[in-house]
Design a protein around this motif. Structure first.
Motif, PDB file in Angstrom:
ATOM      1  N   PRO A 170       0.819  -1.214   0.000  1.00 46.22           N
ATOM      2  CA  PRO A 170       0.000   0.000   0.000  1.00 46.22           C
ATOM      3  C   PRO A 170       0.853   1.263   0.000  1.00 46.22           C
ATOM      4  O   PRO A 170       2.052   1.230   0.327  1.00 46.22           O
ATOM      5  CB  PRO A 170      -0.820  -0.128   1.283  1.00 46.22           C
ATOM      6  CG  PRO A 170      -0.786  -1.585   1.626  1.00 46.22           C
ATOM      7  CD  PRO A 170       0.563  -2.059   1.174  1.00 46.22           C
ATOM      8  N   PRO A 171       0.272   2.394  -0.340  1.00 47.23           N
ATOM      9  CA  PRO A 171       1.014   3.668  -0.338  1.00 47.23           C
ATOM     10  C   PRO A 171       1.624   3.966   1.025  1.00 47.23           C
ATOM     11  O   PRO A 171       0.977   3.797   2.058  1.00 47.23           O
ATOM     12  CB  PRO A 171      -0.063   4.701  -0.692  1.00 47.23           C
ATOM     13  CG  PRO A 171      -1.129   3.935  -1.389  1.00 47.23           C
ATOM     14  CD  PRO A 171      -1.124   2.570  -0.781  1.00 47.23           C
ATOM     15  N   GLY A 172       2.884   4.373   1.002  1.00 44.75           N
ATOM     16  CA  GLY A 172       3.561   4.749   2.232  1.00 44.75           C
ATOM     17  C   GLY A 172       3.984   3.598   3.108  1.00 44.75           C
ATOM     18  O   GLY A 172       4.571   3.825   4.178  1.00 44.75           O
ATOM     19  N   GLU A 173       3.748   2.364   2.683  1.00 44.67           N
ATOM     20  CA  GLU A 173       4.067   1.206   3.509  1.00 44.67           C
ATOM     21  C   GLU A 173       5.452   0.650   3.180  1.00 44.67           C
ATOM     22  O   GLU A 173       6.027   0.929   2.140  1.00 44.67           O
ATOM     23  CB  GLU A 173       3.015   0.111   3.315  1.00 44.67           C
ATOM     24  CG  GLU A 173       1.620   0.488   3.791  1.00 44.67           C
ATOM     25  CD  GLU A 173       1.561   0.611   5.297  1.00 44.67           C
ATOM     26  OE1 GLU A 173       2.163  -0.227   5.994  1.00 44.67           O
ATOM     27  OE2 GLU A 173       0.924   1.579   5.774  1.00 44.67           O
ATOM     28  N   LYS A 174       5.935  -0.186   4.110  1.00 45.67           N
ATOM     29  CA  LYS A 174       7.231  -0.841   3.966  1.00 45.67           C
ATOM     30  C   LYS A 174       7.054  -2.326   4.228  1.00 45.67           C
ATOM     31  O   LYS A 174       6.262  -2.725   5.086  1.00 45.67           O
ATOM     32  CB  LYS A 174       8.244  -0.247   4.939  1.00 45.67           C
ATOM     33  CG  LYS A 174       9.633  -0.865   4.881  1.00 45.67           C
ATOM     34  CD  LYS A 174      10.572  -0.164   5.856  1.00 45.67           C
ATOM     35  CE  LYS A 174      11.970  -0.772   5.824  1.00 45.67           C
ATOM     36  NZ  LYS A 174      12.896  -0.077   6.761  1.00 45.67           N
ATOM     37  N   GLN A 210      22.172 -11.836   3.408  1.00 45.69           N
ATOM     38  CA  GLN A 210      22.481 -10.631   2.654  1.00 45.69           C
ATOM     39  C   GLN A 210      21.300  -9.665   2.741  1.00 45.69           C
ATOM     40  O   GLN A 210      20.170 -10.060   3.048  1.00 45.69           O
ATOM     41  CB  GLN A 210      22.745 -10.990   1.181  1.00 45.69           C
ATOM     42  CG  GLN A 210      23.823 -12.060   1.008  1.00 45.69           C
ATOM     43  CD  GLN A 210      23.776 -12.708  -0.360  1.00 45.69           C
ATOM     44  OE1 GLN A 210      24.530 -12.348  -1.254  1.00 45.69           O
ATOM     45  NE2 GLN A 210      22.887 -13.680  -0.531  1.00 45.69           N
ATOM     46  N   SER A 211      21.559  -8.402   2.428  1.00 45.35           N
ATOM     47  CA  SER A 211      20.507  -7.397   2.520  1.00 45.35           C
ATOM     48  C   SER A 211      20.459  -6.557   1.242  1.00 45.35           C
ATOM     49  O   SER A 211      21.489  -6.275   0.627  1.00 45.35           O
ATOM     50  CB  SER A 211      20.742  -6.469   3.715  1.00 45.35           C
ATOM     51  OG  SER A 211      20.662  -7.188   4.927  1.00 45.35           O
ATOM     52  N   LEU A 212      19.248  -6.157   0.873  1.00 44.50           N
ATOM     53  CA  LEU A 212      19.042  -5.284  -0.279  1.00 44.50           C
ATOM     54  C   LEU A 212      17.803  -4.438  -0.016  1.00 44.50           C
ATOM     55  O   LEU A 212      16.758  -4.969   0.368  1.00 44.50           O
ATOM     56  CB  LEU A 212      18.849  -6.100  -1.561  1.00 44.50           C
ATOM     57  CG  LEU A 212      18.622  -5.299  -2.854  1.00 44.50           C
ATOM     58  CD1 LEU A 212      19.849  -4.450  -3.194  1.00 44.50           C
ATOM     59  CD2 LEU A 212      18.296  -6.240  -4.013  1.00 44.50           C
ATOM     60  N   SER A 213      17.934  -3.126  -0.204  1.00 41.75           N
ATOM     61  CA  SER A 213      16.817  -2.206   0.024  1.00 41.75           C
ATOM     62  C   SER A 213      16.424  -1.534  -1.279  1.00 41.75           C
ATOM     63  O   SER A 213      17.291  -1.104  -2.054  1.00 41.75           O
ATOM     64  CB  SER A 213      17.202  -1.137   1.054  1.00 41.75           C
ATOM     65  OG  SER A 213      17.470  -1.731   2.311  1.00 41.75           O
ATOM     66  N   LEU A 214      15.115  -1.423  -1.507  1.00 42.41           N
ATOM     67  CA  LEU A 214      14.582  -0.759  -2.688  1.00 42.41           C
ATOM     68  C   LEU A 214      13.510   0.232  -2.276  1.00 42.41           C
ATOM     69  O   LEU A 214      12.655  -0.072  -1.438  1.00 42.41           O
ATOM     70  CB  LEU A 214      13.971  -1.767  -3.669  1.00 42.41           C
ATOM     71  CG  LEU A 214      14.909  -2.772  -4.333  1.00 42.41           C
ATOM     72  CD1 LEU A 214      14.105  -3.698  -5.230  1.00 42.41           C
ATOM     73  CD2 LEU A 214      15.978  -2.067  -5.142  1.00 42.41           C
ATOM     74  N   VAL A 215      13.574   1.414  -2.889  1.00 45.64           N
ATOM     75  CA  VAL A 215      12.565   2.435  -2.661  1.00 45.64           C
ATOM     76  C   VAL A 215      11.870   2.710  -3.984  1.00 45.64           C
ATOM     77  O   VAL A 215      12.517   3.043  -4.988  1.00 45.64           O
ATOM     78  CB  VAL A 215      13.189   3.738  -2.109  1.00 45.64           C
ATOM     79  CG1 VAL A 215      12.130   4.831  -1.986  1.00 45.64           C
ATOM     80  CG2 VAL A 215      13.847   3.476  -0.758  1.00 45.64           C
ATOM     81  N   ASN A 239       7.349   1.820  -0.354  1.00 45.90           N
ATOM     82  CA  ASN A 239       6.495   2.442  -1.352  1.00 45.90           C
ATOM     83  C   ASN A 239       6.327   3.924  -1.019  1.00 45.90           C
ATOM     84  O   ASN A 239       5.601   4.281  -0.093  1.00 45.90           O
ATOM     85  CB  ASN A 239       5.127   1.747  -1.385  1.00 45.90           C
ATOM     86  CG  ASN A 239       4.203   2.361  -2.434  1.00 45.90           C
ATOM     87  OD1 ASN A 239       4.592   3.241  -3.197  1.00 45.90           O
ATOM     88  ND2 ASN A 239       2.968   1.882  -2.465  1.00 45.90           N
ATOM     89  N   HIS A 240       6.999   4.783  -1.763  1.00 45.34           N
ATOM     90  CA  HIS A 240       6.876   6.235  -1.595  1.00 45.34           C
ATOM     91  C   HIS A 240       5.879   6.843  -2.577  1.00 45.34           C
ATOM     92  O   HIS A 240       5.805   8.070  -2.677  1.00 45.34           O
ATOM     93  CB  HIS A 240       8.237   6.898  -1.770  1.00 45.34           C
ATOM     94  CG  HIS A 240       9.179   6.633  -0.633  1.00 45.34           C
ATOM     95  ND1 HIS A 240      10.401   7.281  -0.516  1.00 45.34           N
ATOM     96  CD2 HIS A 240       9.106   5.798   0.437  1.00 45.34           C
ATOM     97  CE1 HIS A 240      11.024   6.843   0.569  1.00 45.34           C
ATOM     98  NE2 HIS A 240      10.260   5.943   1.164  1.00 45.34           N
ATOM     99  N   ARG A 241       5.147   5.995  -3.292  1.00 45.28           N
ATOM    100  CA  ARG A 241       4.139   6.474  -4.232  1.00 45.28           C
ATOM    101  C   ARG A 241       2.787   6.606  -3.530  1.00 45.28           C
ATOM    102  O   ARG A 241       2.608   6.141  -2.404  1.00 45.28           O
ATOM    103  CB  ARG A 241       4.023   5.504  -5.415  1.00 45.28           C
ATOM    104  CG  ARG A 241       5.319   5.283  -6.178  1.00 45.28           C
ATOM    105  CD  ARG A 241       5.753   6.568  -6.893  1.00 45.28           C
ATOM    106  NE  ARG A 241       4.731   7.004  -7.831  1.00 45.28           N
ATOM    107  CZ  ARG A 241       4.628   6.583  -9.092  1.00 45.28           C
ATOM    108  NH1 ARG A 241       5.514   5.722  -9.565  1.00 45.28           N
ATOM    109  NH2 ARG A 241       3.673   7.039  -9.867  1.00 45.28           N
ATOM    110  N   PRO A 247       5.007  -5.352  -6.080  1.00 43.50           N
ATOM    111  CA  PRO A 247       6.351  -5.880  -6.356  1.00 43.50           C
ATOM    112  C   PRO A 247       6.371  -7.404  -6.356  1.00 43.50           C
ATOM    113  O   PRO A 247       5.748  -8.066  -5.522  1.00 43.50           O
ATOM    114  CB  PRO A 247       7.199  -5.306  -5.223  1.00 43.50           C
ATOM    115  CG  PRO A 247       6.227  -4.983  -4.131  1.00 43.50           C
ATOM    116  CD  PRO A 247       4.956  -4.612  -4.807  1.00 43.50           C
ATOM    117  N   THR A 248       7.090  -7.953  -7.325  1.00 44.43           N
ATOM    118  CA  THR A 248       7.256  -9.392  -7.466  1.00 44.43           C
ATOM    119  C   THR A 248       8.735  -9.707  -7.589  1.00 44.43           C
ATOM    120  O   THR A 248       9.529  -8.872  -8.041  1.00 44.43           O
ATOM    121  CB  THR A 248       6.522  -9.924  -8.712  1.00 44.43           C
ATOM    122  OG1 THR A 248       7.081  -9.307  -9.872  1.00 44.43           O
ATOM    123  CG2 THR A 248       5.038  -9.607  -8.656  1.00 44.43           C
TER     124      THR A 248
END
Length: 468
Positions: A170-174, A210-215, A239-241, A247-248
């Motif tokens: 959802p919008p604004g969620e992580k 391992q770690s990976l972050s996506l915005v 999700n900054h939209r 996302p898949t």
């Protein structure tokens, strides 16, 4: 009385009855997904309807408010829809980039822009009218992939075989995902924004997580590929939209390639621009005056009525005018019969366009035969038609508030008509050498005769073929 009962009678009055019956059955009986971004060519095939009749019926239905038209910019590689608008005027970028394939495309109207039809909410409410409510795989089917991708009915089960994870964000969620990465190429992809992250998974298995972050904050964004090791990974997705994202995480192997490689014909913008019904009904969907859209291959046919000036002098204005109008009817019917469109008339001449050279030649044969019949009906032998045909690239433009074409291909076609003798059909090598044209000429037993000539305004000598 249902909306279908109330709104279909006007369509029956203007469109082919078989095509209208098939559309009405579609609206009444088909599942929601079948009424969103309808592929008119696939619809015609599935229902045993002539393609041109199906296209015309959908265009009339759009004009009457029963369907809505969408102009979709496609990625030729994956078949994804990069952008969509309600008018041709919405195609206004110099380049459209597919983040999923990491390729950019200059828009052209031949294969990169498709036209689809979605049922109007006033006729029937469907899930596709609210894309934000579609489940993830239905969103991919109805919104991401074009109508030219022949997706299987069991899409969900097929896609889940290559899916490591899929979620709604959802919008604004992580969201935090814990995955096991296989030693393969992996793609994190959001079909809503088209944002993509490639992961090259290789090397020794990871001992630690391992770690990976996506915005997700920019539509169509593509990140540089990253390398990770096989094994556990922690994905952080934000999700900054202001819309729900989907996302898949996909394994990009041959199964994904096989899925997007399934293609079928679809209605291109070029084909629609050469459709007479579209030109007659949807003039407001033409280009803005400052738009210049490329077409890599268009076939132009020019005609001229020989001796029309002498005709006015010999039989008088009124009688000559009636004959010229009858001649225009013959030409228009011939053009429409071969899926072409009359762009404009210039005095007693016609400029017409066709998707392929073969259709232009077939129309020229119809014109010539039609003029023979007209001469016979009028008991005269002085209405002769000169025809010139040429194929090549051009620009679709707006001139004098009318959708038109510009470029050397147009100039050459007009000059080819100028060198034609009475009753002659003249064409260039690009027309004669087309495989479909060659088959048509062979079928009717005609052998074009080549002649070298210099066309006015064209510097190089050209070979022009006369079709007897």
């Amino acid at each position: 009385m249902s909306q279908v009962d109330a709104l279909f009678p006007p369509l029956r009055q203007v469109a082919d009855s078989q095509a209208v019956a098939a559309i009405e059955h579609l609206v009444r009986e088909a599942p929601d997904r079948a009424l969103h971004r309808v592929n008119a060519l696939a619809f015609a095939k599935d229902n045993g309807v002539d393609e041109e009749q199906a296209i015309a019926a959908f265009l009339h239905a759009t004009r009457l408010g029963l369907f809505e038209m969408s102009w979709n910019v496609l990625c030729p590689a994956c078949g994804g829809v990069l952008d969509a608008g309600t008018s041709l005027k919405s195609i206004n970028r110099a380049e459209y980039r597919c983040a999923f394939c990491a390729i950019g495309y200059e828009p052209n109207l031949d294969e990169i822009v498709e036209v689809t039809f979605t049922v109007s909410p006033r006729l029937r409410q469907i899930a596709g009218h609210d894309p934000n409510g579609l489940p993830i795989w239905e969103y991919c089917r109805q919104m991401f992939w074009s109508s030219g991708v022949a997706l299987p009915e069991n899409l969900e089960s097929v896609v889940e075989e290559i899916t490591l994870e899929a979620l709604e964000l959802p919008p604004g969620e992580k969201a935090i995902l814990s995955l096991q990465l296989p030693e393969k190429f992996v793609i994190i992809f959001d079909p809503v924004t088209h944002a993509t992250q490639f992961i090259d998974v290789k090397g020794a298995a990871a001992r630690e997580r391992q770690s990976l972050s996506l915005v997700f904050d920019h539509a169509m964004a593509a990140s540089e590929p990253v390398e990770l090791h096989p094994g556990p990974v922690r994905l952080s997705l934000e999700n900054h939209r202001d819309v729900r994202l989907l996302p898949t995480v996909w394994v990009a192997d041959e199964r994904l390639n096989d899925l997007v490689a399934r293609r079928r014909p679809y209605l291109t913008a070029k084909r629609l621009l050469t459709n007479q019904t579209f030109r007659d009904l949807h003039r407001t969907d033409m280009l803005d005056v400052d738009q210049r859209l490329k077409i890599t291959s268009m076939t132009f046919l020019f005609t001229d009525l020989r001796g029309s000036t002498e005709l006015y002098d010999r039989i008088g204005d009124l009688a000559a005018y009636d004959l010229v109008r009858a001649h225009f009817r013959v030409l228009s019917e011939s053009v429409v019969a071969e899926a072409g469109a009359v762009v404009k008339t210039i005095g007693d001449a016609v400029m017409a366009t066709f998707p392929t050279p073969q259709q232009a030649i077939a129309a020229a044969f119809r014109m010539r035969e039609g003029m023979r019949r007209l001469n016979k009906e009028q008991q005269r032998e002085d209405l002769y038609l000169k025809i010139g045909i040429h194929e090549g690239p051009c620009l679709a433009v707006t001139l004098n508030d009318r959708q038109d074409y510009f470029g050397q291909t147009v100039n050459v076609a007009a000059r080819v008509q100028g060198v034609a003798d009475a009753r002659a059909i003249c064409a260039t090598g690009s027309v004669i050498d087309d495989p479909q044209s060659s088959r048509l000429l062979k079928t009717v037993g005609v052998r074009p005769e080549p002649h070298s000539t210099v066309l006015r305004g064209i510097s190089d000598e050209m070979t022009i073929y006369e079709i007897p």
